[in-house]
Scaffold this motif. Structure first.
Motif, mmCIF file in Angstrom:
data_model
loop_
_atom_site.group_PDB
_atom_site.id
_atom_site.type_symbol
_atom_site.label_atom_id
_atom_site.label_comp_id
_atom_site.label_asym_id
_atom_site.label_seq_id
_atom_site.Cartn_x
_atom_site.Cartn_y
_atom_site.Cartn_z
ATOM 1 N N UNK A 21 0.831 -1.203 0.000
ATOM 2 C CA UNK A 21 0.000 0.000 0.000
ATOM 3 C C UNK A 21 0.868 1.258 0.000
ATOM 4 N N UNK A 22 1.828 1.291 0.896
ATOM 5 C CA UNK A 22 2.677 2.472 1.010
ATOM 6 C C UNK A 22 3.452 2.726 -0.286
ATOM 7 N N UNK A 23 4.001 1.671 -0.872
ATOM 8 C CA UNK A 23 4.769 1.824 -2.109
ATOM 9 C C UNK A 23 3.886 2.342 -3.242
ATOM 10 N N UNK A 24 2.698 1.772 -3.387
ATOM 11 C CA UNK A 24 1.775 2.214 -4.441
ATOM 12 C C UNK A 24 1.343 3.656 -4.193
ATOM 13 N N UNK A 25 1.002 3.983 -2.951
ATOM 14 C CA UNK A 25 0.535 5.337 -2.626
ATOM 15 C C UNK A 25 1.612 6.383 -2.901
ATOM 16 N N UNK A 26 2.851 6.069 -2.566
ATOM 17 C CA UNK A 26 3.952 7.017 -2.798
ATOM 18 C C UNK A 26 4.161 7.235 -4.291
ATOM 19 N N UNK A 27 4.201 6.154 -5.066
ATOM 20 C CA UNK A 27 4.396 6.281 -6.517
ATOM 21 C C UNK A 27 3.250 7.070 -7.135
ATOM 22 N N UNK A 28 2.028 6.774 -6.730
ATOM 23 C CA UNK A 28 0.871 7.480 -7.269
ATOM 24 C C UNK A 28 0.933 8.967 -6.925
ATOM 25 N N UNK A 29 1.236 9.280 -5.678
ATOM 26 C CA UNK A 29 1.305 10.686 -5.261
ATOM 27 C C UNK A 29 2.409 11.430 -6.003
ATOM 28 N N UNK A 30 3.559 10.800 -6.142
ATOM 29 C CA UNK A 30 4.664 11.449 -6.863
ATOM 30 C C UNK A 30 4.327 11.625 -8.342
ATOM 31 N N UNK B 201 2.285 -4.785 -7.764
ATOM 32 C CA UNK B 201 1.967 -4.945 -6.345
ATOM 33 C C UNK B 201 0.475 -4.927 -6.052
ATOM 34 N N UNK B 202 -0.330 -4.404 -6.979
ATOM 35 C CA UNK B 202 -1.737 -4.209 -6.683
ATOM 36 C C UNK B 202 -2.481 -5.490 -6.333
ATOM 37 N N UNK B 203 -2.301 -6.607 -7.049
ATOM 38 C CA UNK B 203 -2.988 -7.839 -6.638
ATOM 39 C C UNK B 203 -2.605 -8.277 -5.219
ATOM 40 N N UNK B 204 -1.369 -8.046 -4.824
ATOM 41 C CA UNK B 204 -0.930 -8.381 -3.470
ATOM 42 C C UNK B 204 -1.630 -7.487 -2.441
ATOM 43 N N UNK B 205 -1.762 -6.215 -2.772
ATOM 44 C CA UNK B 205 -2.469 -5.286 -1.888
ATOM 45 C C UNK B 205 -3.928 -5.702 -1.741
ATOM 46 N N UNK B 206 -4.572 -6.029 -2.863
ATOM 47 C CA UNK B 206 -5.970 -6.456 -2.806
ATOM 48 C C UNK B 206 -6.120 -7.705 -1.938
#
Length: 143
Positions: free
Chosen positions: A49-58, A83-88
């Motif tokens: 979640x954190x990795x996806x959120x940071x990339x999206x925000x940047x 990473x998204x399937x893992x987050x889900x």
């Protein structure tokens, strides 16, 4: 008696108020400090979640890169998508665990449905059934 007292609350607004109240309660009781908020995370690696959120925000310009940080590129976007399937799966597992805990502590399906913003006890139970079907480990026994 005013007309406003006879008007039912708007569902989206009521849900937003419950969401705010829930976040406020849990923050005050269990996440008031940095140490409390970080106690479930790995201090050396970001979770999905954190990795996806940071990339999206940047990438969207909602966060400023630190000096010397490389811009988000296509490989970063693909890594976040990977990473998204893992987050889900993590979210599904968390929700299933929370539903199991809620039931074991006496919450009714009606109360759970209300907490999830669903319209009925039946909808809550159906959601639980779908989640457990997705999160149950596959039978890995050999024939």
């Amino acid at each position: 008696m005013s007309a406003d007292s006879l008007t039912p609350p708007e569902a989206a607004q009521a849900r937003a108020h419950r969401t705010y109240a829930a976040l406020q309660r849990l923050t005050e009781r269990h996440a008031a400090t940095v140490q409390q908020r970080r106690r479930h995370t790995n201090p050396y690696a970001a979770d999905p979640y954190e990795a996806i959120a940071v990339v999206l925000a940047l990438a969207a310009g909602a966060a400023e890169p630190t000096p010397g940080e490389e811009a988000v590129d296509q490989a970063d976007l693909l890594a976040a998508l990977t990473l998204f399937p893992h987050l889900r799966a993590e979210v599904d597992t968390l929700e299933t665990g929370l539903l199991n805990l809620a039931r074991s502590r006496g919450l009714t399906w009606q109360a759970i449905g209300h907490g999830l913003g669903l319209g009925s006890a039946q909808a809550a139970r159906q959601r639980y059934d779908r989640l457990t079907a997705r999160t149950e480990p596959e039978d890995r026994s050999l024939p």
